[in-house]
Design a protein around this motif. Sequence first.
Motif, mmCIF file in Angstrom:
data_model
loop_
_atom_site.group_PDB
_atom_site.id
_atom_site.type_symbol
_atom_site.label_atom_id
_atom_site.label_comp_id
_atom_site.label_asym_id
_atom_site.label_seq_id
_atom_site.Cartn_x
_atom_site.Cartn_y
_atom_site.Cartn_z
ATOM 1 N N LYS A 36 24.526 -6.964 -1.685
ATOM 2 C CA LYS A 36 23.934 -8.241 -1.400
ATOM 3 C C LYS A 36 23.040 -8.595 -2.481
ATOM 4 C CE LYS A 36 21.061 -11.455 1.537
ATOM 5 N NZ LYS A 36 21.014 -12.222 0.548
ATOM 6 N N ASP A 40 23.527 -11.740 -5.398
ATOM 7 C CA ASP A 40 22.141 -12.667 -5.420
ATOM 8 C C ASP A 40 21.899 -12.566 -6.973
ATOM 9 O OD1 ASP A 40 22.524 -13.111 -2.803
ATOM 10 O OD2 ASP A 40 20.692 -11.990 -2.335
ATOM 11 N N SER A 46 27.197 -15.692 -7.146
ATOM 12 C CA SER A 46 26.357 -16.429 -5.873
ATOM 13 C C SER A 46 26.769 -17.777 -5.913
ATOM 14 C CB SER A 46 24.647 -16.289 -6.023
ATOM 15 O OG SER A 46 24.159 -16.384 -4.916
ATOM 16 N N GLU A 47 26.728 -18.644 -6.838
ATOM 17 C CA GLU A 47 26.994 -20.308 -6.738
ATOM 18 C C GLU A 47 28.685 -20.241 -6.204
ATOM 19 O OE1 GLU A 47 26.287 -22.373 -10.225
ATOM 20 O OE2 GLU A 47 24.170 -21.341 -10.425
ATOM 21 N N GLU A 48 29.588 -19.506 -6.746
ATOM 22 C CA GLU A 48 30.630 -19.794 -6.372
ATOM 23 C C GLU A 48 30.910 -19.098 -4.960
ATOM 24 O OE1 GLU A 48 34.253 -19.383 -8.615
ATOM 25 O OE2 GLU A 48 33.127 -18.372 -10.598
ATOM 26 N N LEU A 49 30.328 -18.011 -4.370
ATOM 27 C CA LEU A 49 30.365 -17.710 -3.057
ATOM 28 C C LEU A 49 29.879 -18.696 -2.275
ATOM 29 C CD1 LEU A 49 29.638 -13.880 -3.336
ATOM 30 C CD2 LEU A 49 31.972 -15.039 -2.761
ATOM 31 N N ASN A 50 28.578 -19.325 -2.709
ATOM 32 C CA ASN A 50 28.159 -20.313 -1.645
ATOM 33 C C ASN A 50 28.878 -21.569 -1.772
ATOM 34 O OD1 ASN A 50 25.947 -18.998 -0.954
ATOM 35 N ND2 ASN A 50 24.693 -19.583 -2.701
ATOM 36 N N GLY A 51 29.661 -21.968 -2.700
ATOM 37 C CA GLY A 51 30.607 -23.066 -2.707
ATOM 38 C C GLY A 51 31.902 -23.054 -1.887
ATOM 39 N N LYS A 53 31.795 -20.999 1.064
ATOM 40 C CA LYS A 53 31.676 -20.775 2.208
ATOM 41 C C LYS A 53 31.650 -21.896 3.299
ATOM 42 C CE LYS A 53 27.771 -17.540 1.857
ATOM 43 N NZ LYS A 53 26.496 -17.084 1.974
ATOM 44 N N GLU A 54 32.225 -21.711 4.544
ATOM 45 C CA GLU A 54 32.540 -22.659 5.520
ATOM 46 C C GLU A 54 31.218 -22.736 6.348
ATOM 47 O OE1 GLU A 54 35.996 -21.897 7.732
ATOM 48 O OE2 GLU A 54 36.997 -21.421 5.938
ATOM 49 N N PRO A 55 30.989 -24.051 6.578
ATOM 50 C CA PRO A 55 29.565 -24.085 7.442
ATOM 51 C C PRO A 55 29.878 -23.379 8.862
ATOM 52 C CG PRO A 55 30.556 -26.499 7.077
ATOM 53 C CD PRO A 55 31.522 -25.355 6.278
ATOM 54 N N GLU A 67 36.800 -14.316 -1.392
ATOM 55 C CA GLU A 67 35.778 -13.941 -1.845
ATOM 56 C C GLU A 67 35.564 -12.501 -2.450
ATOM 57 O OE1 GLU A 67 32.620 -15.885 1.644
ATOM 58 O OE2 GLU A 67 34.048 -14.168 2.267
#
Length: 78
Positions: A36, A40, A46-51, A53-55, A67
């Motif tokens: 992790k 981070d 990190s940005e691509e993974l956050n982009g 992610k399903e809410p 991922e």
Amino acid sequence: MEEKEEIFKIRCYGKSELAMMYFPNLERKTAVGKLKRWIDRCGPLSEELNGIKEPTKTIRFDFTPKEVGLIVRYLGEP
């Protein structure tokens, strides 16, 4: 005898399963925390993974193949 090298497959992995592949000499919980931190600290990853992610309100315990592909692209194969 020659050892056959395993080929890493992009597929769904449990977070602890993938973390243990990157850090096989650590305890499971420590390995997950370290993976992790690596994710981070790699801003673009990190940005691509956050982009993607399903809410969701539940905690996920796995990485999707997409991922995993991103993690391998930025961090290399375990």
